[in-house]
Design a protein around this motif. Structure first.
Motif, PDB file in Angstrom:
ATOM      1  N   TRP A  32       0.728  -1.063  -0.097  1.00  0.00           N
ATOM      2  CA  TRP A  32       0.091  -0.020  -0.084  1.00  0.00           C
ATOM      3  C   TRP A  32       0.705   1.311  -0.205  1.00  0.00           C
ATOM      4  O   TRP A  32       0.460   2.307  -0.265  1.00  0.00           O
ATOM      5  CB  TRP A  32      -0.998  -0.020   1.230  1.00  0.00           C
ATOM      6  N   LYS A  33       2.138   1.232   0.330  1.00  0.00           N
ATOM      7  CA  LYS A  33       3.039   2.226   0.276  1.00  0.00           C
ATOM      8  C   LYS A  33       3.250   2.759  -1.048  1.00  0.00           C
ATOM      9  O   LYS A  33       3.678   4.164  -1.352  1.00  0.00           O
ATOM     10  CB  LYS A  33       4.155   1.977   1.000  1.00  0.00           C
ATOM     11  N   GLU A  34       2.875   1.998  -2.055  1.00  0.00           N
ATOM     12  CA  GLU A  34       3.310   2.298  -3.572  1.00  0.00           C
ATOM     13  C   GLU A  34       1.802   2.843  -4.019  1.00  0.00           C
ATOM     14  O   GLU A  34       1.816   3.597  -5.124  1.00  0.00           O
ATOM     15  CB  GLU A  34       3.532   1.213  -4.072  1.00  0.00           C
ATOM     16  N   TRP A  35       0.721   3.160  -3.401  1.00  0.00           N
ATOM     17  CA  TRP A  35      -0.521   3.418  -3.517  1.00  0.00           C
ATOM     18  C   TRP A  35      -0.478   4.927  -3.330  1.00  0.00           C
ATOM     19  O   TRP A  35      -1.683   5.567  -3.166  1.00  0.00           O
ATOM     20  CB  TRP A  35      -1.546   2.727  -3.294  1.00  0.00           C
ATOM     21  N   THR A  36       0.400   5.798  -3.377  1.00  0.00           N
ATOM     22  CA  THR A  36       0.155   7.267  -3.296  1.00  0.00           C
ATOM     23  C   THR A  36       0.142   7.947  -4.644  1.00  0.00           C
ATOM     24  O   THR A  36       0.204   7.333  -5.718  1.00  0.00           O
ATOM     25  CB  THR A  36       1.521   7.719  -2.610  1.00  0.00           C
ATOM     26  N   PRO A  37      -0.470   9.167  -4.501  1.00  0.00           N
ATOM     27  CA  PRO A  37      -0.593   9.727  -5.889  1.00  0.00           C
ATOM     28  C   PRO A  37       0.616   9.892  -6.777  1.00  0.00           C
ATOM     29  O   PRO A  37       0.787   9.539  -7.782  1.00  0.00           O
ATOM     30  CB  PRO A  37      -1.043  11.345  -5.475  1.00  0.00           C
ATOM     31  N   ALA A  38       1.715  10.282  -6.256  1.00  0.00           N
ATOM     32  CA  ALA A  38       3.062  10.411  -6.784  1.00  0.00           C
ATOM     33  C   ALA A  38       3.559   9.238  -7.551  1.00  0.00           C
ATOM     34  O   ALA A  38       4.107   9.061  -8.692  1.00  0.00           O
ATOM     35  CB  ALA A  38       4.086  10.859  -5.642  1.00  0.00           C
ATOM     36  N   ASP A  91      -4.855   7.434  -3.918  1.00  0.00           N
ATOM     37  CA  ASP A  91      -4.403   7.769  -2.586  1.00  0.00           C
ATOM     38  C   ASP A  91      -4.752   6.869  -1.579  1.00  0.00           C
ATOM     39  O   ASP A  91      -5.651   6.025  -1.719  1.00  0.00           O
ATOM     40  CB  ASP A  91      -4.834   9.160  -2.264  1.00  0.00           C
ATOM     41  N   VAL A  92      -4.140   6.753  -0.242  1.00  0.00           N
ATOM     42  CA  VAL A  92      -4.114   5.605   0.290  1.00  0.00           C
ATOM     43  C   VAL A  92      -3.868   6.008   1.830  1.00  0.00           C
ATOM     44  O   VAL A  92      -3.220   6.991   2.324  1.00  0.00           O
ATOM     45  CB  VAL A  92      -2.903   4.487   0.128  1.00  0.00           C
ATOM     46  N   ARG A  93      -4.517   5.274   2.744  1.00  0.00           N
ATOM     47  CA  ARG A  93      -4.466   5.578   4.407  1.00  0.00           C
ATOM     48  C   ARG A  93      -4.545   4.102   4.959  1.00  0.00           C
ATOM     49  O   ARG A  93      -5.271   3.159   4.576  1.00  0.00           O
ATOM     50  CB  ARG A  93      -5.767   6.268   5.020  1.00  0.00           C
ATOM     51  N   HIS A  94      -3.455   3.856   5.800  1.00  0.00           N
ATOM     52  CA  HIS A  94      -3.375   2.409   6.563  1.00  0.00           C
ATOM     53  C   HIS A  94      -3.418   2.651   7.888  1.00  0.00           C
ATOM     54  O   HIS A  94      -3.005   3.718   8.731  1.00  0.00           O
ATOM     55  CB  HIS A  94      -1.763   1.877   6.214  1.00  0.00           C
ATOM     56  N   ASP A  95      -4.478   1.785   8.518  1.00  0.00           N
ATOM     57  CA  ASP A  95      -4.930   2.193   9.903  1.00  0.00           C
ATOM     58  C   ASP A  95      -4.015   0.828  10.700  1.00  0.00           C
ATOM     59  O   ASP A  95      -4.258  -0.315  10.588  1.00  0.00           O
ATOM     60  CB  ASP A  95      -6.130   1.665  10.190  1.00  0.00           C
ATOM     61  N   PRO A  96      -3.020   1.048  11.442  1.00  0.00           N
ATOM     62  CA  PRO A  96      -1.940   0.166  11.863  1.00  0.00           C
ATOM     63  C   PRO A  96      -2.775  -0.600  13.022  1.00  0.00           C
ATOM     64  O   PRO A  96      -2.312  -1.695  13.226  1.00  0.00           O
ATOM     65  CB  PRO A  96      -0.738   1.187  12.379  1.00  0.00           C
ATOM     66  N   TYR A 144      -8.152   2.880   0.363  1.00  0.00           N
ATOM     67  CA  TYR A 144      -7.598   3.823  -0.811  1.00  0.00           C
ATOM     68  C   TYR A 144      -8.744   4.445  -1.690  1.00  0.00           C
ATOM     69  O   TYR A 144     -10.037   3.976  -1.894  1.00  0.00           O
ATOM     70  CB  TYR A 144      -6.553   3.014  -1.447  1.00  0.00           C
ATOM     71  N   ASP A 145      -8.194   5.512  -2.458  1.00  0.00           N
ATOM     72  CA  ASP A 145      -9.148   6.295  -3.237  1.00  0.00           C
ATOM     73  C   ASP A 145      -8.680   6.138  -4.438  1.00  0.00           C
ATOM     74  O   ASP A 145      -7.193   5.959  -4.705  1.00  0.00           O
ATOM     75  CB  ASP A 145      -9.086   7.797  -3.047  1.00  0.00           C
ATOM     76  N   THR A 146      -9.509   5.749  -5.537  1.00  0.00           N
ATOM     77  CA  THR A 146      -9.178   5.822  -7.001  1.00  0.00           C
ATOM     78  C   THR A 146      -9.727   7.065  -7.845  1.00  0.00           C
ATOM     79  O   THR A 146     -11.063   7.127  -7.912  1.00  0.00           O
ATOM     80  CB  THR A 146      -9.441   4.504  -7.603  1.00  0.00           C
TER      81      THR A 146
END
Length: 248
Positions: free
Chosen positions: A147-153, A172-177, A184-186
């Motif tokens: 999921w760390k690769e699912w950022t806008p950049a 864009d992405v948010r992870h709940d630890p 994630y948003d698409t």
């Protein structure tokens, strides 16, 4: 498991189909299904795999998905008339029959967000397996933290829609630890005119240990754990967790 606009909105389903074509998992599963006479695709989506399997000889193929918009596309595929399409929930659906192969592809298992949901899905698998039947599904390995690769950049890409032309897509992405859930948003922005479509999704990342602990409770036995669709064995750092097994 919540309703996901990415799978239920007919406009967004078109983008989903463009971005989720025939990949290594499809090829692996089609080959595995070649020697089987009855196949249940649990979470079949737009039916790409189920229809392809049905076109190969005389087989009983059933595709189950909760999203009506996806099944509408599945019915129109070449070979779609050879598949029984069922709108249903993988946690609760019961078809009253057994299959030589029960599969979930495209990380469909990850839409089951809680342990109860995941266990219910595994029990659905067990309920539909013939005595000699096998199951297989894939889930991303949480230790890899994809999921760390699912950022806008990092996720920005251009796709080509057959009617709308070039489309800029990103996530864009948010992870709940605490829960391990990833939201994630698409986004899809049409180059001509700038109209933007958006959808929000939430998935779970059960660990290998989580899956091991649920298998026995669900009445399943895992015979092999793969770490990728290239056939590599599962290890702590492999990207996938792919159990292959049977009914206990």
């Amino acid at each position: 498991m919540t309703s996901d606009k990415l799978y239920n909105n007919p406009e967004l389903v078109e983008f989903y189909d463009i971005e989720n074509g025939w990949t290594a998992d499809s090829e692996y599963l089609k080959t595995m299904a070649a020697s089987r006479t009855s196949i249940l695709d649990l979470g079949c989506g737009t039916g790409l795999l189920a229809a392809a399997i049905a076109r190969e000889g005389s087989k009983r193929v059933v595709g189950v998905d909760p999203a009506a918009a996806m099944l509408d596309i599945a019915r129109q595929r070449p070979g779609g008339d050879r598949v029984r399409w069922v709108e249903g929930d993988g946690r609760t659906v019961r078809l009253g029959g057994a299959f030589d192969l029960v599969l979930l592809s495209g990380h469909a298992f990850q839409v089951f967000l809680t342990r109860d949901d995941q266990l219910a899905a595994l029990k659905t698998i067990a309920a539909h397996l013939s005595p000699q039947g096998h199951f297989i599904f894939d889930s991303r390995n949480p230790r890899v933290e994809e999921w760390k690769e699912w950022t806008p950049a990092l996720s920005e890409r251009v796709i080509v829609h057959p009617e709308l032309g070039d489309v800029l897509a990103w996530n864009d992405v948010r992870h709940d630890p605490d829960t391990g859930l990833v939201e994630y948003d698409t986004f899809y922005r049409i180059a001509a005119g700038g109209r933007t479509f958006a959808a929000q999704s939430k998935i779970a990342f059960p660990s290998h240990e989580d899956l091991v602990s649920m298998m026995n409770e669900a009445g399943l036995v895992v015979e092999q754990w793969l770490g990728g669709w290239d056939g590599r064995p599962f290890e702590a750092t492999t990207p996938e967790i792919i159990p292959i097994g049977r009914r206990r």
